[in-house]
Write an enzyme that holds these catalytic residues in place. Structure first.
Site, PDB file in Angstrom:
ATOM      1  N   ILE A 177       0.916  -1.322  -0.053  1.00 26.36           N
ATOM      2  CA  ILE A 177       0.003  -0.091   0.163  1.00 26.36           C
ATOM      3  C   ILE A 177       0.683   1.264   0.177  1.00 26.36           C
ATOM      4  O   ILE A 177       1.813   1.415   1.052  1.00 26.36           O
ATOM      5  CB  ILE A 177      -0.706   0.188   1.171  1.00 26.36           C
ATOM      6  N   GLU A 178       0.732   2.042  -1.209  1.00 22.51           N
ATOM      7  CA  GLU A 178       1.657   3.087  -1.321  1.00 22.51           C
ATOM      8  C   GLU A 178       0.860   4.281  -1.818  1.00 22.51           C
ATOM      9  O   GLU A 178       1.294   5.404  -2.129  1.00 22.51           O
ATOM     10  CB  GLU A 178       2.760   2.914  -2.260  1.00 22.51           C
TER      11      GLU A 178
END
Ligand SMILES: *[C@@H]1O[C@H](CO)[C@@H](O)[C@H](O)[C@H]1NC(C)=O
Length: 452
Positions: A177-178
């Site tokens: 998750i970025e």
């Protein structure tokens, strides 16, 4: 190789055996190599990754757009492994869920037959506008991924719902998750509801399949990770593949340099302490994530370590934190395969290091070099033969794919052709230089993509 053969051999010489042939996956081991695959326009075939004995976990990347509401389909991107075709949603509109990725399903099965676990990775670095807007959407997303990529069920298939990889079933899911959205779509969008997503999979859905199934995360090296800390604290993660690159102060280079100093800005120990204090799963395993070559972290090239440097770093932290150390994560498969020394890809060096078999980087004498190059040529021929895909839309002149690399033929027909024979018009197929109209240039055919 059959599992009964393995059991017999394993009782004879487990350690020796692991590097040369199929070994059963051990989630509790401290010498696993987790490898990402699926991004970049010139990806090696998944089959090649599956036949690499140095790799234990394959993360297929990425599911890169999440549902905005219950009923939406997520979008996927696996670069040149897929054509452009996507599934149509029940309401008749097109989704971004790729429907033509002919090598991935067989690849997953081949990897699993070779003792590897295959996880499907959600998130990634492009685009970074995905969120889980509510618990309901988070749980729906978990159910969708389980139906589409978990064990194939008649109920799902008969309902006309998508199975992008056919009846192949992944061994779990990875959260890379970025996301970063400006302005924020809602206050806690960076981390909200990922715990609900994981809990639905781990507690609700995984027990319905044969399993075991796993959940992993690939946070950044700063502690705590703003996006994943909440989910890791509130839901069950099996593996944490921290990315010790792209953030120089806590990168592998800082780690290596810190080995000879009293203090270090490298955060592996901080990650260990944080996980021990906060992880819901007290048996979580922490992997040291590294670039598999300079092309794996082009904006942080010092993070790529030589095998000698990687040996010093991995050995130190494996010994220091033996209870929680799980192995190494590498970004990514094509970079690793191209980053060779003594005809061994980077992941083989890393696996040898984790197995305690590394001595030095000196290449073997010429006679053994010839022997090993012959056998690697034989195995690469056979693996590429079995991996050769069928073009989803063969180009009229028949030169789609082949041995010449990216063939920019077909551009006038609206298609480019990736190295492995998949046709499409995205940059994943054509590479970054093919957008000739934007550059006001004409494409030419010279065996590589070029504009004049
Ligand atoms: C995210 O960005 C992509 C690429 O620019 C775009 O196609 C998509 O619609 C965006 N999604 C959301 C939820 O804003």
């Amino acid at each position: 190789m059959s599992s009964s053969t393995f059991v017999l051999a394993a009782t004879v010489a487990a350690g020796l055996f692991a590097s040369t042939a199929t070994a059963a996956f051990n989630a509790a081991a401290s010498n696993n190599v987790a490898m990402y695959w699926g991004q970049g326009n010139a990806q090696i075939p998944l089959s090649q990754v599956c036949n690499d004995a140095s790799i234990d976990i394959v993360n297929i990347a990425f599911v890169n757009q999440f549902p905005l509401k219950v009923g939406d389909y997520p979008s996927t991107n696996f670069a040149n492994a897929c054509g452009d075709a996507t599934f149509t949603k029940p309401d008749g509109t097109k989704s971004g869920l790729l429907s033509s990725c002919p090598s991935i399903g067989p690849g997953i099965k081949e990897c699993q037959a070779n003792g590897k676990k295959v996880l499907l990775s959600i998130g990634g670095g492009y685009p970074i506008n995905y969120t889980l807007p509510s618990p309901a959407v988070a749980e729906y997303f978990a159910e969708f991924l389980w139906g589409a990529f978990g064990p194939s069920t008649a109920a799902w298939v008969n309902a006309g719902k998508p199975r992008p990889f056919g009846d192949a079933s992944v061994d779990g899911f990875d959260l890379d998750i970025e996301a970063l959205i400006n302005p924020a779509p809602f206050p806690d969008y960076l981390f909200a509801n990922y715990d609900k997503f994981v809990a639905r999979l781990k507690n609700g859905l995984f027990p319905s399949g044969p399993g075991p199934y796993y959940i992993s995360a690939a946070p950044q090296c700063n502690v705590p990770d703003v996006r994943l800390a909440s989910a890791i604290s509130k839901s069950h993660f099996d593996f944490i593949f921290t990315q010790f690159y792209n953030t120089p102060e806590c990168s592998t280079r800082a780690g290596y340099n810190g080995l000879s100093t009293a203090t270090t800005t490298f955060t592996f120990t901080k990650w260990v302490d944080w996980l021990k204090a906060n992880s819901l799963n007290k048996n979580v395993k922490l992997y040291l994530g590294m670039p598999a070559g300079v092309d794996g972290a082009p904006n942080d090239t010092p993070a790529t370590l030589t095998p000698t440097e990687a040996n010093a770093l991995l050995k130190f932290y494996k010994n220091k934190h033996a209870d929680i150390f799980g192995g190494a994560m590498l970004w990514e498969a094509t970079v690793s395969a191209k980053n060779t020394k003594c005809q061994k890809g980077y992941s083989s060096w890393i696996k040898d290091i984790l197995l305690g078999k590394f001595t030095n980087e000196v290449c073997p004498s010429s006679s053994s070099t010839i022997a090993s190059s012959t056998s690697s040529r034989i195995s690469s021929t056979s693996s590429s033969a079995s991996a050769t895909p069928t073009a989803t839309k063969p180009t009229p002149d028949g030169t789609c794919g082949g041995t010449t690399g990216y063939t920019c033929i077909g551009y006038v027909l609206g298609e480019c052709c990736s190295q492995w024979g998949y046709c499409g018009s995205t940059t994943d197929h054509c590479g970054p230089f093919i957008d000739c109209p934007k550059l006001n240039k004409q494409p030419v055919i010279v065996g590589v993509k070029l504009c004049v």
